[in-house]
Design an enzyme around this catalytic site. Structure first.
Site, mmCIF file in Angstrom:
data_model
loop_
_atom_site.group_PDB
_atom_site.id
_atom_site.type_symbol
_atom_site.label_atom_id
_atom_site.label_comp_id
_atom_site.label_asym_id
_atom_site.label_seq_id
_atom_site.Cartn_x
_atom_site.Cartn_y
_atom_site.Cartn_z
ATOM 1 N N ARG A 152 0.830 -1.212 0.000
ATOM 2 C CA ARG A 152 0.000 0.000 0.000
ATOM 3 C C ARG A 152 0.859 1.254 0.000
ATOM 4 N NH1 ARG A 152 -4.827 -2.394 2.937
ATOM 5 N NH2 ARG A 152 -5.778 -0.386 3.074
ATOM 6 N N TYR A 155 0.329 4.567 -2.085
ATOM 7 C CA TYR A 155 -0.755 5.457 -1.644
ATOM 8 C C TYR A 155 -0.396 6.118 -0.314
ATOM 9 C CZ TYR A 155 -5.523 6.875 -0.292
ATOM 10 O OH TYR A 155 -6.648 7.587 0.101
ATOM 11 N N LYS A 159 0.451 10.112 0.249
ATOM 12 C CA LYS A 159 -0.358 10.971 1.123
ATOM 13 C C LYS A 159 0.498 11.618 2.202
ATOM 14 C CE LYS A 159 -4.505 10.587 -0.632
ATOM 15 N NZ LYS A 159 -5.246 11.753 -1.131
ATOM 16 N N ASN A 184 -12.532 5.853 6.494
ATOM 17 C CA ASN A 184 -13.405 5.172 5.517
ATOM 18 C C ASN A 184 -14.770 5.841 5.362
ATOM 19 O OD1 ASN A 184 -11.514 3.010 6.659
ATOM 20 N ND2 ASN A 184 -12.347 2.022 4.838
ATOM 21 N N VAL A 197 -14.537 -1.922 0.750
ATOM 22 C CA VAL A 197 -15.362 -2.898 1.460
ATOM 23 C C VAL A 197 -16.871 -2.701 1.246
ATOM 24 C CG1 VAL A 197 -15.298 -1.693 3.712
ATOM 25 C CG2 VAL A 197 -15.612 -4.149 3.652
ATOM 26 N N ASN A 200 -17.997 -3.703 -2.308
ATOM 27 C CA ASN A 200 -17.822 -5.158 -2.406
ATOM 28 C C ASN A 200 -18.961 -5.897 -1.724
ATOM 29 O OD1 ASN A 200 -15.439 -5.108 -3.747
ATOM 30 N ND2 ASN A 200 -14.149 -5.788 -2.052
ATOM 31 N N GLN A 219 -10.480 -7.526 12.064
ATOM 32 C CA GLN A 219 -9.979 -6.166 11.857
ATOM 33 C C GLN A 219 -11.180 -5.208 11.863
ATOM 34 O OE1 GLN A 219 -10.086 -8.653 9.698
ATOM 35 N NE2 GLN A 219 -9.908 -8.053 7.556
ATOM 36 N N ARG A 283 -5.220 -3.463 11.434
ATOM 37 C CA ARG A 283 -6.049 -4.276 12.333
ATOM 38 C C ARG A 283 -7.159 -3.429 12.956
ATOM 39 N NH1 ARG A 283 -6.733 -9.248 11.751
ATOM 40 N NH2 ARG A 283 -7.380 -9.537 13.896
ATOM 41 N N ARG A 285 -9.037 0.565 13.074
ATOM 42 C CA ARG A 285 -9.162 1.856 12.415
ATOM 43 C C ARG A 285 -10.313 2.606 13.060
ATOM 44 N NH1 ARG A 285 -7.261 2.952 7.422
ATOM 45 N NH2 ARG A 285 -5.179 2.634 8.177
HETATM 46 N N1 NAD Z 1 -13.448 7.376 0.235
HETATM 47 C C1 NAD Z 1 -12.680 7.230 1.291
HETATM 48 O O1 NAD Z 1 -13.033 6.452 2.197
HETATM 49 C C2 NAD Z 1 -11.410 8.001 1.459
HETATM 50 C C3 NAD Z 1 -10.673 7.790 2.628
HETATM 51 C C4 NAD Z 1 -9.505 8.512 2.811
HETATM 52 C C5 NAD Z 1 -9.088 9.449 1.877
HETATM 53 N N2 NAD Z 1 -9.822 9.626 0.738
HETATM 54 C C6 NAD Z 1 -9.303 10.612 -0.224
HETATM 55 O O2 NAD Z 1 -10.375 11.411 -0.730
HETATM 56 C C7 NAD Z 1 -10.125 11.736 -2.110
HETATM 57 C C8 NAD Z 1 -11.278 11.281 -2.971
HETATM 58 O O3 NAD Z 1 -11.429 9.858 -2.853
HETATM 59 P P1 NAD Z 1 -12.683 9.080 -3.449
HETATM 60 O O4 NAD Z 1 -13.029 8.016 -2.497
HETATM 61 O O5 NAD Z 1 -13.718 10.041 -3.864
HETATM 62 O O6 NAD Z 1 -12.011 8.378 -4.704
HETATM 63 P P2 NAD Z 1 -12.400 8.463 -6.264
HETATM 64 O O7 NAD Z 1 -11.467 7.548 -6.968
HETATM 65 O O8 NAD Z 1 -13.861 8.237 -6.436
HETATM 66 O O9 NAD Z 1 -12.078 9.983 -6.617
HETATM 67 C C9 NAD Z 1 -10.815 10.462 -6.958
HETATM 68 C C10 NAD Z 1 -10.954 11.346 -8.191
HETATM 69 O O10 NAD Z 1 -9.662 11.870 -8.524
HETATM 70 C C11 NAD Z 1 -9.478 11.771 -9.933
HETATM 71 N N3 NAD Z 1 -8.036 11.768 -10.174
HETATM 72 C C12 NAD Z 1 -7.105 10.847 -9.795
HETATM 73 N N4 NAD Z 1 -5.875 11.198 -10.190
HETATM 74 C C13 NAD Z 1 -6.016 12.394 -10.835
HETATM 75 C C14 NAD Z 1 -5.102 13.277 -11.480
HETATM 76 N N5 NAD Z 1 -3.798 13.003 -11.551
HETATM 77 N N6 NAD Z 1 -5.585 14.404 -12.034
HETATM 78 C C15 NAD Z 1 -6.913 14.708 -11.990
HETATM 79 N N7 NAD Z 1 -7.823 13.896 -11.399
HETATM 80 C C16 NAD Z 1 -7.380 12.763 -10.828
HETATM 81 C C17 NAD Z 1 -10.200 10.487 -10.311
HETATM 82 O O11 NAD Z 1 -10.545 10.399 -11.674
HETATM 83 C C18 NAD Z 1 -11.437 10.565 -9.420
HETATM 84 O O12 NAD Z 1 -12.481 11.261 -10.038
HETATM 85 C C19 NAD Z 1 -8.790 11.057 -2.472
HETATM 86 O O13 NAD Z 1 -7.738 11.976 -2.297
HETATM 87 C C20 NAD Z 1 -8.675 9.948 -1.449
HETATM 88 O O14 NAD Z 1 -7.343 9.586 -1.210
HETATM 89 C C21 NAD Z 1 -10.959 8.918 0.506
#
Ligand code: NAD
Length: 323
Positions: A152, A155, A159, A184, A197, A200, A219, A283, A285
Protein backbone atom coordinates in the site's frame (compact mmCIF):
# COMPACT_ATOMS: atom_id res chain seq x y z
CA UNK A 1 -10.66 32.06 -19.67
CA UNK A 2 -12.45 34.87 -17.85
CA UNK A 3 -11.58 35.81 -14.29
CA UNK A 4 -14.44 35.67 -11.75
CA UNK A 5 -15.02 37.44 -8.50
CA UNK A 6 -14.91 34.33 -6.36
CA UNK A 7 -13.79 31.08 -7.96
CA UNK A 8 -13.27 27.70 -6.38
CA UNK A 9 -11.40 24.72 -7.77
CA UNK A 10 -12.14 21.11 -6.87
CA UNK A 11 -9.52 18.70 -8.20
CA UNK A 12 -10.90 15.15 -8.41
CA UNK A 13 -14.42 16.61 -8.46
CA UNK A 14 -15.81 13.85 -10.71
CA UNK A 15 -14.95 11.17 -8.13
CA UNK A 16 -17.06 9.81 -5.30
CA UNK A 17 -16.31 12.36 -2.55
CA UNK A 18 -15.38 15.17 -4.97
CA UNK A 19 -18.76 15.04 -6.73
CA UNK A 20 -20.75 15.20 -3.46
CA UNK A 21 -18.47 17.98 -2.26
CA UNK A 22 -18.83 19.98 -5.49
CA UNK A 23 -22.63 19.75 -5.29
CA UNK A 24 -22.56 20.92 -1.67
CA UNK A 25 -20.22 23.83 -2.50
CA UNK A 26 -22.48 25.02 -5.33
CA UNK A 27 -25.46 24.89 -2.99
CA UNK A 28 -23.98 26.27 0.22
CA UNK A 29 -20.83 28.24 -0.54
CA UNK A 30 -20.67 31.84 -1.57
CA UNK A 31 -18.94 31.57 -4.96
CA UNK A 32 -19.43 32.76 -8.52
CA UNK A 33 -17.81 29.84 -10.30
CA UNK A 34 -16.74 26.32 -9.40
CA UNK A 35 -14.14 24.67 -11.61
CA UNK A 36 -13.85 20.89 -11.51
CA UNK A 37 -10.63 19.33 -12.81
CA UNK A 38 -10.53 15.56 -13.18
CA UNK A 39 -8.68 13.15 -15.46
CA UNK A 40 -11.47 10.55 -15.03
CA UNK A 41 -9.01 7.77 -14.13
CA UNK A 42 -11.51 6.52 -11.55
CA UNK A 43 -14.16 9.26 -11.67
CA UNK A 44 -17.00 9.74 -14.13
CA UNK A 45 -18.88 12.68 -15.66
CA UNK A 46 -22.07 10.82 -14.70
CA UNK A 47 -21.27 11.75 -11.08
CA UNK A 48 -21.50 15.46 -11.92
CA UNK A 49 -24.14 15.29 -14.66
CA UNK A 50 -26.51 17.58 -12.69
CA UNK A 51 -23.77 20.11 -12.00
CA UNK A 52 -22.40 20.39 -15.52
CA UNK A 53 -25.71 21.95 -16.62
CA UNK A 54 -25.26 24.83 -14.15
CA UNK A 55 -23.67 28.02 -15.46
CA UNK A 56 -21.83 28.27 -12.14
CA UNK A 57 -19.87 25.08 -12.90
CA UNK A 58 -17.14 24.39 -15.43
CA UNK A 59 -15.76 20.89 -15.86
CA UNK A 60 -12.24 20.55 -17.27
CA UNK A 61 -10.98 17.11 -18.16
CA UNK A 62 -7.31 17.18 -17.23
CA UNK A 63 -4.55 15.81 -15.06
CA UNK A 64 -3.20 17.75 -12.07
CA UNK A 65 0.23 16.31 -12.90
CA UNK A 66 0.07 18.38 -16.12
CA UNK A 67 -1.83 21.36 -14.73
CA UNK A 68 0.11 23.83 -16.92
CA UNK A 69 -1.80 22.48 -19.94
CA UNK A 70 -5.11 23.71 -18.51
CA UNK A 71 -4.51 27.50 -18.57
CA UNK A 72 -5.84 28.05 -15.06
CA UNK A 73 -3.20 30.55 -14.02
CA UNK A 74 -5.29 33.52 -15.20
CA UNK A 75 -8.02 32.70 -12.68
CA UNK A 76 -7.86 33.94 -9.11
CA UNK A 77 -9.15 31.21 -6.81
CA UNK A 78 -10.33 31.85 -3.26
CA UNK A 79 -10.18 28.16 -2.34
CA UNK A 80 -8.58 25.10 -3.91
CA UNK A 81 -9.75 21.70 -2.69
CA UNK A 82 -7.62 18.74 -3.72
CA UNK A 83 -9.54 15.46 -3.84
CA UNK A 84 -7.67 14.08 -6.86
CA UNK A 85 -6.06 10.74 -6.08
CA UNK A 86 -6.79 7.15 -6.87
CA UNK A 87 -8.20 5.85 -3.59
CA UNK A 88 -9.12 2.22 -4.25
CA UNK A 89 -6.38 -0.19 -3.08
CA UNK A 90 -6.93 -2.42 -6.12
CA UNK A 91 -6.45 0.49 -8.55
CA UNK A 92 -3.59 2.26 -6.80
CA UNK A 93 -1.63 -1.00 -6.75
CA UNK A 94 -2.18 -1.32 -10.53
CA UNK A 95 -1.40 2.37 -11.13
CA UNK A 96 1.33 2.84 -8.56
CA UNK A 97 3.41 5.38 -10.53
CA UNK A 98 0.38 7.52 -11.42
CA UNK A 99 -0.68 7.47 -7.75
CA UNK A 100 2.76 8.66 -6.62
CA UNK A 101 2.95 11.34 -9.32
CA UNK A 102 -0.51 12.65 -8.47
CA UNK A 103 0.38 12.82 -4.77
CA UNK A 104 3.68 14.61 -5.44
CA UNK A 105 3.91 16.54 -8.76
CA UNK A 106 0.15 17.08 -8.85
CA UNK A 107 0.12 18.49 -5.31
CA UNK A 108 3.04 20.85 -6.11
CA UNK A 109 1.15 22.13 -9.17
CA UNK A 110 -2.02 22.83 -7.21
CA UNK A 111 -0.05 24.46 -4.39
CA UNK A 112 1.68 26.80 -6.85
CA UNK A 113 -1.73 27.78 -8.18
CA UNK A 114 -2.99 28.37 -4.63
CA UNK A 115 0.11 30.41 -3.82
CA UNK A 116 -0.28 32.70 -6.84
CA UNK A 117 -4.02 33.11 -6.15
CA UNK A 118 -3.66 33.54 -2.38
CA UNK A 119 -6.18 30.68 -2.06
CA UNK A 120 -6.92 28.59 1.00
CA UNK A 121 -5.87 24.97 0.29
CA UNK A 122 -7.89 21.99 1.52
CA UNK A 123 -6.05 18.73 0.94
CA UNK A 124 -7.65 15.28 1.14
CA UNK A 125 -5.34 13.17 3.24
CA UNK A 126 -6.30 9.87 4.80
CA UNK A 127 -6.35 7.66 7.87
CA UNK A 128 -3.88 5.50 5.90
CA UNK A 129 -1.14 7.87 6.96
CA UNK A 130 -1.46 6.16 10.38
CA UNK A 131 -0.74 2.79 8.67
CA UNK A 132 -1.39 -0.22 10.92
CA UNK A 133 -1.76 1.93 14.04
CA UNK A 134 -0.18 1.25 17.42
CA UNK A 135 -2.31 3.98 19.01
CA UNK A 136 -6.08 3.57 19.25
CA UNK A 137 -8.22 5.46 18.46
CA UNK A 138 -6.01 7.47 16.14
CA UNK A 139 -5.38 11.07 17.16
CA UNK A 140 -3.77 13.74 14.95
CA UNK A 141 -0.59 13.81 17.07
CA UNK A 142 0.11 10.11 16.33
CA UNK A 143 2.89 9.74 13.72
CA UNK A 144 1.72 6.39 12.34
CA UNK A 145 3.16 2.99 11.56
CA UNK A 146 3.58 2.76 7.79
CA UNK A 147 5.55 0.29 5.68
CA UNK A 148 7.32 2.45 3.08
CA UNK A 149 7.92 -0.51 0.74
CA UNK A 150 4.71 -2.50 1.34
CA UNK A 151 1.83 -3.19 -1.08
CA UNK A 152 0.00 0.00 0.00
CA UNK A 153 3.09 2.21 0.11
CA UNK A 154 2.41 4.01 -3.19
CA UNK A 155 -0.75 5.46 -1.64
CA UNK A 156 0.24 5.83 2.00
CA UNK A 157 3.58 7.46 1.25
CA UNK A 158 2.12 9.71 -1.47
CA UNK A 159 -0.36 10.97 1.12
CA UNK A 160 2.35 11.45 3.76
CA UNK A 161 4.50 13.30 1.20
CA UNK A 162 1.46 15.41 0.27
CA UNK A 163 0.98 16.41 3.91
CA UNK A 164 4.64 17.40 4.18
CA UNK A 165 4.47 19.41 0.93
CA UNK A 166 1.35 21.33 1.95
CA UNK A 167 2.87 22.03 5.38
CA UNK A 168 6.07 23.35 3.75
CA UNK A 169 4.05 25.80 1.59
CA UNK A 170 2.40 27.02 4.78
CA UNK A 171 5.73 27.50 6.59
CA UNK A 172 7.53 29.07 3.64
CA UNK A 173 4.77 31.10 1.97
CA UNK A 174 2.10 31.49 4.68
CA UNK A 175 -0.45 29.41 2.73
CA UNK A 176 -3.73 28.89 4.59
CA UNK A 177 -4.41 25.15 4.60
CA UNK A 178 -6.03 22.12 6.18
CA UNK A 179 -5.15 18.44 5.84
CA UNK A 180 -8.33 16.38 6.05
CA UNK A 181 -7.47 12.94 7.37
CA UNK A 182 -10.48 11.12 5.99
CA UNK A 183 -11.47 7.78 7.54
CA UNK A 184 -13.40 5.17 5.52
CA UNK A 185 -16.28 6.97 3.85
CA UNK A 186 -19.06 5.37 1.84
CA UNK A 187 -22.23 6.25 -0.04
CA UNK A 188 -23.82 6.55 -3.48
CA UNK A 189 -21.48 7.21 -6.43
CA UNK A 190 -18.73 4.94 -5.14
CA UNK A 191 -17.30 2.88 -8.00
CA UNK A 192 -19.20 -0.41 -8.15
CA UNK A 193 -16.04 -2.45 -8.74
CA UNK A 194 -13.49 -0.30 -6.98
CA UNK A 195 -12.66 -3.02 -4.46
CA UNK A 196 -13.43 -1.10 -1.25
CA UNK A 197 -15.36 -2.90 1.46
CA UNK A 198 -18.80 -1.28 1.16
CA UNK A 199 -19.22 -1.60 -2.65
CA UNK A 200 -17.82 -5.16 -2.41
CA UNK A 201 -20.17 -6.31 0.34
CA UNK A 202 -23.28 -4.44 -0.79
CA UNK A 203 -23.02 -5.58 -4.42
CA UNK A 204 -22.32 -9.17 -3.40
CA UNK A 205 -25.26 -9.17 -0.97
CA UNK A 206 -27.63 -7.62 -3.54
CA UNK A 207 -26.70 -10.42 -5.97
CA UNK A 208 -26.73 -13.19 -3.30
CA UNK A 209 -23.03 -13.86 -3.96
CA UNK A 210 -20.42 -14.79 -1.33
CA UNK A 211 -19.05 -11.92 0.77
CA UNK A 212 -15.26 -12.27 0.80
CA UNK A 213 -13.65 -11.43 4.13
CA UNK A 214 -9.85 -11.17 4.30
CA UNK A 215 -8.32 -13.08 7.22
CA UNK A 216 -10.35 -13.66 10.40
CA UNK A 217 -12.50 -10.54 9.83
CA UNK A 218 -11.71 -9.23 13.33
CA UNK A 219 -9.98 -6.17 11.86
CA UNK A 220 -12.09 -3.07 12.50
CA UNK A 221 -13.28 -0.19 10.33
CA UNK A 222 -15.19 3.00 11.17
CA UNK A 223 -17.56 4.00 8.42
CA UNK A 224 -18.69 7.55 7.75
CA UNK A 225 -21.60 8.38 5.46
CA UNK A 226 -20.56 10.79 2.71
CA UNK A 227 -22.95 13.65 3.59
CA UNK A 228 -21.50 13.74 7.12
CA UNK A 229 -17.97 13.94 5.73
CA UNK A 230 -18.93 16.68 3.28
CA UNK A 231 -20.56 18.80 6.00
CA UNK A 232 -17.27 18.61 7.93
CA UNK A 233 -15.25 19.59 4.86
CA UNK A 234 -17.55 22.58 4.22
CA UNK A 235 -17.04 23.80 7.79
CA UNK A 236 -13.30 23.29 7.44
CA UNK A 237 -13.19 25.20 4.15
CA UNK A 238 -15.00 28.14 5.72
CA UNK A 239 -12.86 28.08 8.87
CA UNK A 240 -9.36 29.43 9.35
CA UNK A 241 -8.09 26.24 10.97
CA UNK A 242 -4.59 25.26 9.77
CA UNK A 243 -3.17 21.76 10.26
CA UNK A 244 -4.20 18.12 10.11
CA UNK A 245 -7.68 17.14 11.28
CA UNK A 246 -9.45 13.78 11.44
CA UNK A 247 -12.91 13.51 9.88
CA UNK A 248 -14.69 10.20 10.24
CA UNK A 249 -17.27 8.30 12.20
CA UNK A 250 -15.92 6.87 15.46
CA UNK A 251 -18.42 3.93 15.58
CA UNK A 252 -16.13 0.96 15.09
CA UNK A 253 -17.20 -2.39 13.67
CA UNK A 254 -15.34 -5.59 12.83
CA UNK A 255 -15.34 -6.54 9.16
CA UNK A 256 -17.07 -9.84 9.95
CA UNK A 257 -19.88 -8.06 11.85
CA UNK A 258 -20.18 -5.60 8.98
CA UNK A 259 -20.63 -8.48 6.53
CA UNK A 260 -23.30 -10.09 8.75
CA UNK A 261 -25.12 -6.78 9.20
CA UNK A 262 -25.23 -6.12 5.44
CA UNK A 263 -26.50 -9.63 4.65
CA UNK A 264 -29.26 -9.26 7.26
CA UNK A 265 -30.25 -5.69 6.34
CA UNK A 266 -30.47 -6.49 2.63
CA UNK A 267 -32.34 -9.74 3.30
CA UNK A 268 -29.73 -11.61 1.27
CA UNK A 269 -28.96 -15.33 1.07
CA UNK A 270 -25.21 -14.62 0.64
CA UNK A 271 -22.66 -16.61 2.65
CA UNK A 272 -19.43 -15.30 4.17
CA UNK A 273 -16.18 -16.87 3.01
CA UNK A 274 -12.69 -16.16 4.35
CA UNK A 275 -9.74 -15.42 2.06
CA UNK A 276 -6.10 -15.15 3.07
CA UNK A 277 -5.39 -11.95 5.04
CA UNK A 278 -3.88 -8.99 3.15
CA UNK A 279 -0.36 -7.75 3.88
CA UNK A 280 -0.32 -4.48 5.87
CA UNK A 281 -4.12 -4.49 6.25
CA UNK A 282 -4.70 -2.29 9.34
CA UNK A 283 -6.05 -4.28 12.33
CA UNK A 284 -7.82 -1.32 13.88
CA UNK A 285 -9.16 1.86 12.42
CA UNK A 286 -11.06 4.45 14.44
CA UNK A 287 -10.77 8.25 14.44
CA UNK A 288 -10.43 10.38 17.52
CA UNK A 289 -12.58 13.36 16.47
CA UNK A 290 -12.10 15.51 19.57
CA UNK A 291 -10.34 18.18 17.50
CA UNK A 292 -13.09 18.34 14.83
CA UNK A 293 -15.74 18.62 17.55
CA UNK A 294 -13.82 21.45 19.18
CA UNK A 295 -12.75 23.58 16.21
CA UNK A 296 -15.58 22.83 13.76
CA UNK A 297 -18.39 21.89 16.14
CA UNK A 298 -18.80 18.85 13.88
CA UNK A 299 -19.66 15.23 14.39
CA UNK A 300 -21.35 12.63 12.18
CA UNK A 301 -25.14 12.31 12.40
CA UNK A 302 -26.15 9.63 9.89
CA UNK A 303 -26.62 6.12 11.35
CA UNK A 304 -25.11 3.16 9.54
CA UNK A 305 -28.62 1.78 8.90
CA UNK A 306 -29.66 4.98 7.09
CA UNK A 307 -26.39 5.22 5.15
CA UNK A 308 -26.57 1.59 4.11
CA UNK A 309 -30.14 2.02 2.87
CA UNK A 310 -29.20 5.02 0.69
CA UNK A 311 -26.10 3.24 -0.62
CA UNK A 312 -27.88 0.00 -1.42
CA UNK A 313 -30.67 1.91 -3.22
CA UNK A 314 -27.98 3.47 -5.40
CA UNK A 315 -26.30 0.15 -6.20
CA UNK A 316 -29.70 -1.45 -6.93
CA UNK A 317 -30.25 1.21 -9.59
CA UNK A 318 -26.76 0.67 -11.03
CA UNK A 319 -27.27 -3.11 -11.04
CA UNK A 320 -30.57 -2.70 -12.86
CA UNK A 321 -28.79 -0.73 -15.59
CA UNK A 322 -30.69 2.52 -14.87
CA UNK A 323 -28.89 5.84 -14.37
N1 NAD B 1 -13.45 7.38 0.24
C1 NAD B 1 -12.68 7.23 1.29
O1 NAD B 1 -13.03 6.45 2.20
C2 NAD B 1 -11.41 8.00 1.46
C3 NAD B 1 -10.67 7.79 2.63
C4 NAD B 1 -9.51 8.51 2.81
C5 NAD B 1 -9.09 9.45 1.88
N2 NAD B 1 -9.82 9.63 0.74
C6 NAD B 1 -9.30 10.61 -0.22
O2 NAD B 1 -10.38 11.41 -0.73
C7 NAD B 1 -10.12 11.74 -2.11
C8 NAD B 1 -11.28 11.28 -2.97
O3 NAD B 1 -11.43 9.86 -2.85
P1 NAD B 1 -12.68 9.08 -3.45
O4 NAD B 1 -13.03 8.02 -2.50
O5 NAD B 1 -13.72 10.04 -3.86
O6 NAD B 1 -12.01 8.38 -4.70
P2 NAD B 1 -12.40 8.46 -6.26
O7 NAD B 1 -11.47 7.55 -6.97
O8 NAD B 1 -13.86 8.24 -6.44
O9 NAD B 1 -12.08 9.98 -6.62
C9 NAD B 1 -10.82 10.46 -6.96
C10 NAD B 1 -10.95 11.35 -8.19
O10 NAD B 1 -9.66 11.87 -8.52
C11 NAD B 1 -9.48 11.77 -9.93
N3 NAD B 1 -8.04 11.77 -10.17
C12 NAD B 1 -7.11 10.85 -9.80
N4 NAD B 1 -5.88 11.20 -10.19
C13 NAD B 1 -6.02 12.39 -10.83
C14 NAD B 1 -5.10 13.28 -11.48
N5 NAD B 1 -3.80 13.00 -11.55
N6 NAD B 1 -5.58 14.40 -12.03
C15 NAD B 1 -6.91 14.71 -11.99
N7 NAD B 1 -7.82 13.90 -11.40
C16 NAD B 1 -7.38 12.76 -10.83
C17 NAD B 1 -10.20 10.49 -10.31
O11 NAD B 1 -10.54 10.40 -11.67
C18 NAD B 1 -11.44 10.57 -9.42
O12 NAD B 1 -12.48 11.26 -10.04
C19 NAD B 1 -8.79 11.06 -2.47
O13 NAD B 1 -7.74 11.98 -2.30
C20 NAD B 1 -8.67 9.95 -1.45
O14 NAD B 1 -7.34 9.59 -1.21
C21 NAD B 1 -10.96 8.92 0.51
Amino acid sequence: MASFLKSLLVAGGAGFIGSHLSAALVENFDCDKLFIVDNLVTGSVDNIGDLIGSEKVEFIEGDIVELDKLSLETIKFSHILNFASIASPKTYAEKSIETLQTGSLGVFNLLDLAKSSGARFIHASTSEIYGDPMVHPQIETYYGNVNSVGPRSMYDEAKRFGEATVTAYHSKFGLSYALVRIFNTYGPKMGQNDGRVIPNFVNAALNNLDLEVYGDGLQTRSLCYVSDLVSGILKLTQSEFCGPINLGNPSEITVIDLAKKIIKSLDSTSKIIHLEGLADDPRQRCPDITLAKKVLNWEPEISFETGLLKTSEYFKLINSGAD
